[in-house]
Design a protein around this motif. Structure first.
Motif, PDB file in Angstrom:
ATOM      1  N   ILE A   1       0.818  -1.221   0.000  1.00 43.60           N
ATOM      2  CA  ILE A   1       0.000   0.000   0.000  1.00 43.60           C
ATOM      3  C   ILE A   1       0.850   1.270   0.000  1.00 43.60           C
ATOM      4  CG2 ILE A   1      -1.703   1.334   1.291  1.00 43.60           C
ATOM      5  CD1 ILE A   1      -2.873  -1.313   2.263  1.00 43.60           C
ATOM      6  N   TRP A   2       1.789   1.379   0.947  1.00 40.53           N
ATOM      7  CA  TRP A   2       2.555   2.615   1.051  1.00 40.53           C
ATOM      8  C   TRP A   2       3.416   2.852  -0.177  1.00 40.53           C
ATOM      9  CZ3 TRP A   2       1.224   6.351   3.989  1.00 40.53           C
ATOM     10  CH2 TRP A   2       0.539   6.097   5.169  1.00 40.53           C
ATOM     11  N   GLY A   3       3.991   1.810  -0.726  1.00 41.01           N
ATOM     12  CA  GLY A   3       4.800   1.966  -1.927  1.00 41.01           C
ATOM     13  C   GLY A   3       3.977   2.449  -3.111  1.00 41.01           C
ATOM     14  N   GLY A   4       2.776   1.884  -3.239  1.00 35.40           N
ATOM     15  CA  GLY A   4       1.901   2.315  -4.324  1.00 35.40           C
ATOM     16  C   GLY A   4       1.449   3.756  -4.171  1.00 35.40           C
ATOM     17  N   LEU A   5       1.128   4.149  -2.943  1.00 32.70           N
ATOM     18  CA  LEU A   5       0.703   5.535  -2.698  1.00 32.70           C
ATOM     19  C   LEU A   5       1.830   6.526  -2.987  1.00 32.70           C
ATOM     20  CD1 LEU A   5      -1.341   5.152   0.610  1.00 32.70           C
ATOM     21  CD2 LEU A   5      -2.230   5.812  -1.622  1.00 32.70           C
ATOM     22  N   ILE A   6       3.017   6.220  -2.499  1.00 34.40           N
ATOM     23  CA  ILE A   6       4.142   7.136  -2.694  1.00 34.40           C
ATOM     24  C   ILE A   6       4.541   7.214  -4.166  1.00 34.40           C
ATOM     25  CG2 ILE A   6       6.593   7.491  -2.167  1.00 34.40           C
ATOM     26  CD1 ILE A   6       5.924   6.303   0.636  1.00 34.40           C
ATOM     27  N   ALA A   7       4.618   6.069  -4.831  1.00 28.53           N
ATOM     28  CA  ALA A   7       4.965   6.068  -6.254  1.00 28.53           C
ATOM     29  C   ALA A   7       3.883   6.757  -7.077  1.00 28.53           C
ATOM     30  CB  ALA A   7       5.173   4.643  -6.753  1.00 28.53           C
ATOM     31  N   GLY A   8       2.614   6.562  -6.704  1.00 33.01           N
ATOM     32  CA  GLY A   8       1.532   7.238  -7.411  1.00 33.01           C
ATOM     33  C   GLY A   8       1.602   8.747  -7.271  1.00 33.01           C
TER      34      GLY A   8
ATOM     35  N   GLY B   1      -3.659  22.627 -16.847  1.00 35.32           N
ATOM     36  CA  GLY B   1      -3.957  23.448 -15.690  1.00 35.32           C
ATOM     37  C   GLY B   1      -3.744  22.694 -14.388  1.00 35.32           C
ATOM     38  N   THR B   2      -3.754  23.443 -13.304  1.00 34.64           N
ATOM     39  CA  THR B   2      -3.429  22.894 -11.988  1.00 34.64           C
ATOM     40  C   THR B   2      -4.467  21.906 -11.501  1.00 34.64           C
ATOM     41  OG1 THR B   2      -2.369  24.987 -11.477  1.00 34.64           O
ATOM     42  CG2 THR B   2      -2.832  23.532  -9.631  1.00 34.64           C
ATOM     43  N   GLU B   3      -5.736  22.213 -11.668  1.00 33.75           N
ATOM     44  CA  GLU B   3      -6.783  21.331 -11.149  1.00 33.75           C
ATOM     45  C   GLU B   3      -6.744  19.964 -11.813  1.00 33.75           C
ATOM     46  OE1 GLU B   3      -9.722  23.976 -12.258  1.00 33.75           O
ATOM     47  OE2 GLU B   3      -9.489  25.248 -10.509  1.00 33.75           O
ATOM     48  N   PHE B   4      -6.505  19.951 -13.101  1.00 34.15           N
ATOM     49  CA  PHE B   4      -6.449  18.683 -13.812  1.00 34.15           C
ATOM     50  C   PHE B   4      -5.205  17.896 -13.400  1.00 34.15           C
ATOM     51  CE2 PHE B   4      -6.352  15.930 -17.607  1.00 34.15           C
ATOM     52  CZ  PHE B   4      -7.660  15.490 -17.559  1.00 34.15           C
ATOM     53  N   SER B   5      -4.088  18.587 -13.171  1.00 36.71           N
ATOM     54  CA  SER B   5      -2.869  17.910 -12.722  1.00 36.71           C
ATOM     55  C   SER B   5      -3.045  17.316 -11.333  1.00 36.71           C
ATOM     56  CB  SER B   5      -1.696  18.889 -12.732  1.00 36.71           C
ATOM     57  OG  SER B   5      -1.418  19.312 -14.045  1.00 36.71           O
ATOM     58  N   VAL B   6      -3.735  18.039 -10.453  1.00 39.48           N
ATOM     59  CA  VAL B   6      -4.004  17.503  -9.109  1.00 39.48           C
ATOM     60  C   VAL B   6      -4.876  16.263  -9.213  1.00 39.48           C
ATOM     61  CG1 VAL B   6      -5.197  18.000  -6.928  1.00 39.48           C
ATOM     62  CG2 VAL B   6      -3.664  19.690  -7.926  1.00 39.48           C
ATOM     63  N   THR B   7      -5.792  16.257 -10.149  1.00 39.67           N
ATOM     64  CA  THR B   7      -6.625  15.077 -10.368  1.00 39.67           C
ATOM     65  C   THR B   7      -5.777  13.876 -10.750  1.00 39.67           C
ATOM     66  OG1 THR B   7      -8.435  16.504 -11.097  1.00 39.67           O
ATOM     67  CG2 THR B   7      -8.579  14.185 -11.686  1.00 39.67           C
ATOM     68  N   TRP B   8      -4.767  14.085 -11.587  1.00 39.70           N
ATOM     69  CA  TRP B   8      -3.873  12.989 -11.966  1.00 39.70           C
ATOM     70  C   TRP B   8      -3.062  12.492 -10.776  1.00 39.70           C
ATOM     71  CZ3 TRP B   8      -4.103   9.873 -15.842  1.00 39.70           C
ATOM     72  CH2 TRP B   8      -4.739  10.276 -17.003  1.00 39.70           C
ATOM     73  N   VAL B   9      -2.597  13.413  -9.927  1.00 40.56           N
ATOM     74  CA  VAL B   9      -1.837  13.009  -8.738  1.00 40.56           C
ATOM     75  C   VAL B   9      -2.707  12.134  -7.844  1.00 40.56           C
ATOM     76  CG1 VAL B   9      -0.714  13.832  -6.639  1.00 40.56           C
ATOM     77  CG2 VAL B   9      -0.299  15.004  -8.799  1.00 40.56           C
ATOM     78  N   VAL B  10      -3.933  12.571  -7.604  1.00 41.63           N
ATOM     79  CA  VAL B  10      -4.847  11.806  -6.754  1.00 41.63           C
ATOM     80  C   VAL B  10      -5.202  10.478  -7.411  1.00 41.63           C
ATOM     81  CG1 VAL B  10      -7.169  11.797  -5.752  1.00 41.63           C
ATOM     82  CG2 VAL B  10      -5.755  13.845  -5.607  1.00 41.63           C
ATOM     83  N   GLY B  11      -5.426  10.478  -8.696  1.00 35.04           N
ATOM     84  CA  GLY B  11      -5.768   9.247  -9.403  1.00 35.04           C
ATOM     85  C   GLY B  11      -4.637   8.235  -9.394  1.00 35.04           C
ATOM     86  N   PHE B  12      -3.418   8.692  -9.656  1.00 30.76           N
ATOM     87  CA  PHE B  12      -2.267   7.782  -9.623  1.00 30.76           C
ATOM     88  C   PHE B  12      -2.044   7.240  -8.219  1.00 30.76           C
ATOM     89  CE2 PHE B  12       0.038   9.679 -13.553  1.00 30.76           C
ATOM     90  CZ  PHE B  12      -0.632   8.805 -14.378  1.00 30.76           C
ATOM     91  N   ALA B  13      -2.161   8.107  -7.199  1.00 28.91           N
ATOM     92  CA  ALA B  13      -1.976   7.652  -5.819  1.00 28.91           C
ATOM     93  C   ALA B  13      -3.061   6.643  -5.439  1.00 28.91           C
ATOM     94  CB  ALA B  13      -1.977   8.840  -4.867  1.00 28.91           C
ATOM     95  N   ALA B  14      -4.281   6.889  -5.881  1.00 24.24           N
ATOM     96  CA  ALA B  14      -5.374   5.950  -5.596  1.00 24.24           C
ATOM     97  C   ALA B  14      -5.116   4.604  -6.273  1.00 24.24           C
ATOM     98  CB  ALA B  14      -6.709   6.530  -6.056  1.00 24.24           C
TER      99      ALA B  14
END
Length: 134
Positions: A63-70, A88-101
């Protein structure tokens, strides 16, 4: 506190040498994908390639490895990809959250698979013991 002690405290199932190799492999893969995306990202959709190191980290470190790498992959996408910089920033934040998820969920499934494997081995050992006593 050393990093290895922190990783062990989080319940990481891999040994120290495997941790070093895993971190190096995930980091190198993220850096290579980030560089390729920075130079050729406008011509090809390289954002799908970020799922490879996220899944690798989730497989090795759960779990932690996947969250950090995401989170790292999402940050690289936001800063390295020419296409993401236009989003834009909002869309990039969405990608960060999506990859971490994605990394967290993949790590959770890996953790559950390991737990089920351990339970199955214990049940088989009990069955062999029962057969030996009869």
């Amino acid at each position: 506190m050393p990093a290895a002690a922190t990783i062990e405290a989080m319940g990481c199932p891999v040994k120290k040498t495997q941790q070093v190799v895993g971190v190096a492999a995930v980091t190198a893969t993220l850096v290579v994908i980030g560089l390729v995306d920075a130079f050729w990202g406008s011509a090809f959709p390289f954002w799908l390639a970020y799922f490879v190191p996220i899944s690798l980290a989730a497989f090795v470190f759960e779990i932690w490895g996947g969250l950090i790498a995401g989170g790292g992959a999402g940050a690289l996408l936001a800063f390295c990809s020419p296409a993401a910089q236009n989003w834009g920033t909002e869309f990039s934040v969405t990608w960060v959250v999506g990859f971490a998820a994605w990394g967290g969920v993949a790590g959770y499934f890996r953790q559950q698979a390991r737990a089920f494997r351990e339970i199955t081995e214990q049940l088989r050992a009990q069955e062999h013991l029962r057969d030996a006593l009869m």
